[in-house]
Design a protein around this motif. Structure first.
Motif, PDB file in Angstrom:
ATOM      1  N   GLU A 127      41.786  35.494  46.539  1.00  0.00           N
ATOM      2  CA  GLU A 127      42.544  34.826  45.474  1.00  0.00           C
ATOM      3  C   GLU A 127      41.733  33.659  44.943  1.00  0.00           C
ATOM      4  O   GLU A 127      40.825  33.158  45.594  1.00  0.00           O
ATOM      5  CB  GLU A 127      43.897  34.338  45.990  1.00  0.00           C
ATOM      6  CG  GLU A 127      43.797  33.311  47.095  1.00  0.00           C
ATOM      7  CD  GLU A 127      45.145  32.881  47.644  1.00  0.00           C
ATOM      8  OE1 GLU A 127      45.195  31.810  48.277  1.00  0.00           O
ATOM      9  OE2 GLU A 127      46.134  33.614  47.437  1.00  0.00           O
ATOM     10  N   LEU A 128      42.089  33.249  43.721  1.00  0.00           N
ATOM     11  CA  LEU A 128      41.407  32.124  43.087  1.00  0.00           C
ATOM     12  C   LEU A 128      42.107  30.819  43.437  1.00  0.00           C
ATOM     13  O   LEU A 128      43.339  30.762  43.511  1.00  0.00           O
ATOM     14  CB  LEU A 128      41.381  32.302  41.569  1.00  0.00           C
ATOM     15  CG  LEU A 128      40.452  33.389  41.032  1.00  0.00           C
ATOM     16  CD1 LEU A 128      40.734  33.633  39.557  1.00  0.00           C
ATOM     17  CD2 LEU A 128      38.997  32.992  41.236  1.00  0.00           C
ATOM     18  N   SER A 129      41.310  29.784  43.630  1.00  0.00           N
ATOM     19  CA  SER A 129      41.841  28.462  43.922  1.00  0.00           C
ATOM     20  C   SER A 129      41.429  27.512  42.805  1.00  0.00           C
ATOM     21  O   SER A 129      40.546  27.831  42.000  1.00  0.00           O
ATOM     22  CB  SER A 129      41.288  27.957  45.255  1.00  0.00           C
ATOM     23  OG  SER A 129      39.889  27.712  45.139  1.00  0.00           O
ATOM     24  N   PRO A 130      42.036  26.326  42.725  1.00  0.00           N
ATOM     25  CA  PRO A 130      41.578  25.344  41.745  1.00  0.00           C
ATOM     26  C   PRO A 130      40.098  25.026  41.879  1.00  0.00           C
ATOM     27  O   PRO A 130      39.420  24.772  40.877  1.00  0.00           O
ATOM     28  CB  PRO A 130      42.450  24.120  42.056  1.00  0.00           C
ATOM     29  CG  PRO A 130      43.700  24.681  42.644  1.00  0.00           C
ATOM     30  CD  PRO A 130      43.245  25.869  43.442  1.00  0.00           C
ATOM     31  N   GLU A 131      39.578  25.059  43.095  1.00  0.00           N
ATOM     32  CA  GLU A 131      38.159  24.782  43.302  1.00  0.00           C
ATOM     33  C   GLU A 131      37.277  25.827  42.626  1.00  0.00           C
ATOM     34  O   GLU A 131      36.195  25.511  42.135  1.00  0.00           O
ATOM     35  CB  GLU A 131      37.846  24.721  44.805  1.00  0.00           C
ATOM     36  CG  GLU A 131      38.393  23.493  45.519  1.00  0.00           C
ATOM     37  CD  GLU A 131      39.896  23.562  45.763  1.00  0.00           C
ATOM     38  OE1 GLU A 131      40.478  24.677  45.676  1.00  0.00           O
ATOM     39  OE2 GLU A 131      40.507  22.516  46.030  1.00  0.00           O
ATOM     40  N   ASP A 132      37.754  27.073  42.591  1.00  0.00           N
ATOM     41  CA  ASP A 132      36.984  28.122  41.914  1.00  0.00           C
ATOM     42  C   ASP A 132      36.853  27.817  40.425  1.00  0.00           C
ATOM     43  O   ASP A 132      35.784  27.980  39.832  1.00  0.00           O
ATOM     44  CB  ASP A 132      37.642  29.487  42.110  1.00  0.00           C
ATOM     45  CG  ASP A 132      37.582  29.960  43.545  1.00  0.00           C
ATOM     46  OD1 ASP A 132      36.497  29.900  44.138  1.00  0.00           O
ATOM     47  OD2 ASP A 132      38.630  30.389  44.075  1.00  0.00           O
ATOM     48  N   ARG A 161      36.552  38.172  47.083  1.00  0.00           N
ATOM     49  CA  ARG A 161      37.468  37.037  46.991  1.00  0.00           C
ATOM     50  C   ARG A 161      38.909  37.539  46.981  1.00  0.00           C
ATOM     51  O   ARG A 161      39.265  38.438  46.228  1.00  0.00           O
ATOM     52  CB  ARG A 161      37.175  36.234  45.725  1.00  0.00           C
ATOM     53  CG  ARG A 161      37.955  34.929  45.626  1.00  0.00           C
ATOM     54  CD  ARG A 161      37.601  34.163  44.366  1.00  0.00           C
ATOM     55  NE  ARG A 161      37.723  34.993  43.190  1.00  0.00           N
ATOM     56  CZ  ARG A 161      36.717  35.311  42.375  1.00  0.00           C
ATOM     57  NH1 ARG A 161      35.510  34.851  42.614  1.00  0.00           N
ATOM     58  NH2 ARG A 161      36.904  36.087  41.330  1.00  0.00           N
TER      59      ARG A 161
END
Length: 284
Positions: free
Chosen positions: A215-220, A213
Motif C-alpha cells: 500500500e501507499l503511504s504519505p511518505e511514498d 508494495r
C-alpha cells in the motif's frame, strides 16, 4: 553491447535513492550501443578540462556483494562505463567510479568525494529479479539495468559538476538523462535495439518494485522520487517517443497506455533537445 554514454528500486527491491548529498540512487554480458551518445549527440568545441573517470572494484564480503561483484567484474562493467565517459565528456577534474559493498541495493553520486558508487547488492538483486521473471539471460538483463542506473547517476553528476539548471525534480531529470543517453539514434536514424532493451529492463525493475508494495503511504508521495510506477511509465513513454514505428509493441502489450502514448513523441523531442542543449558545451 558497447555502452553509449554521454545513469534500483525502493520498497524492498533495488533502491534508486539519490536525494541528499551525497545523493543516493539506483542497470549485458556486453554494453549497449555501438558509439557513444556523447560523441554522436553534439558538435562544437568543448571547454578545457583534463579530468578522467577512473574505476575501482572494492572488496566484497557478503554473499550478495560477492555475487554482484562477480557479475560486474566478469563483464568488465566499470571498465566499459569509464571508457564511455572518457571518450564522450570533458571532465573538470577526476571522477571515481566505484563498485562497492554497501549492505543495501543502491547507487549514488557523491559530490564531496567526486565519485559514483554502484553497489554490488544492486546488481545482485537485479540478477535475482530477472531470474525470477524467467528471463532467458538474467545476467544480461541485470547488466542492462546497471547501465541505466549508472547513466541516472551521471545525470546527478552532470548537474553538479557543470552547475546545470534543473527546473524539475532532480530525480526525474536524472531518469531523463539515462533515457537520453541510451535512446540516441545510430547512423540509420533509429536507437540501437540493445540500448532500447536496456531502458526497457530499467523500467521493468521499477514495475517489479511497484508490485512488491502492499500500500501507499504519505511518505511514498512525499519522496524525492516519483512513484515506481510513474518512473516505469515515463521510461516506456520515452522509448516509444524516440521511435514510435519501432516500439508499437509497448502499446499493443498494454505496457504503455494509448492515452499517454499520444504525447510521447513530443515528450521525447523536448527531452532530447533539452539535454543536448545542456550538455553540448561539455561534449568532446
Amino acid at each position: 553491447m558497447r555502452a553509449r554514454v554521454m545513469p534500483i528500486l525502493a520498497a524492498g527491491l533495488l533502491v534508486v535513492g539519490c536525494g541528499g548529498d551525497p545523493q543516493q540512487s539506483q542497470a549485458p554480458t556486453s554494453p549497449p550501443g555501438k558509439a557513444t551518445a556523447l560523441s554522436a549527440a553534439a558538435e562544437g568545441d568543448a571547454p578545457d578540462g583534463d579530468g578522467v573517470m577512473t574505476f575501482t572494484y572494492e572488496d566484497a564480503q557478503s554473499p550478495e556483494a560477492i555475487a554482484g561483484r562477480t557479475l560486474m567484474q566478469d563483464n568488465q562493467l566499470l571498465e566499459d562505463l569509464t571508457d564511455d565517459i572518457n571518450e564522450g565528456l570533458v571532465l573538470p577534474y577526476d571522477i571515481a567510479l566505484l563498485g562497492a559493498q554497501c549492505d543495501e541495493a543502491n547507487a549514488f553520486w557523491d559530490s564531496e568525494e567526486q565519485s559514483i558508487t554502484l553497489c554490488y547488492e544492486d546488481a545482485a538483486l537485479a540478477q535475482e529479479i530477472f531470474t525470477e521473471a524467467g528471463d532467458p539471460d538474467p545476467d544480461a538483463s541485470a547488466l542492462n539495468s546497471e547501465y541505466a542506473t549508472f547513466y541516472h547517476e551521471v545525470g546527478h553528476m552532470a548537474i553538479s559538476i557543470y552547475e546545470l539548471p534543473a527546473t524539475g525534480r532532480e530525480e526525474d531529470v536524472a531518469d531523463q538523462l539515462a533515457a537520453y543517453v541510451l535512446l540516441q539514434p545510430d547512423d540509420d536514424g533509429e536507437p540501437d535495439p540493445e540500448s532500447v532493451q536496456a531502458v526497457k529492463d530499467f523500467a521493468r525493475t521499477f514495475g517489479a518494485s511497484g508490485d512488491q508494495r502492499v500500500e501507499l503511504s504519505p511518505e511514498d508521495f512525499a519522496d524525492v522520487h516519483s512513484l515506481d510506477e510513474t518512473r516505469m511509465f515515463n521510461l516506456q513513454c520515452w522509448i516509444y517517443g524516440s521511435s514510435p514505428d519501432s516500439n508499437g509493441d509497448l502499446i499493443a502489450s498494454g505496457d504503455l497506455p494509448a492515452e499517454r502514448a499520444d504525447g510521447c513523441e513530443d515528450e521525447w523531442i523536448l527531452l532530447d533537445r533539452s539535454w543536448s542543449t545542456l550538455l553540448e558545451p561539455y561534449f568532446k
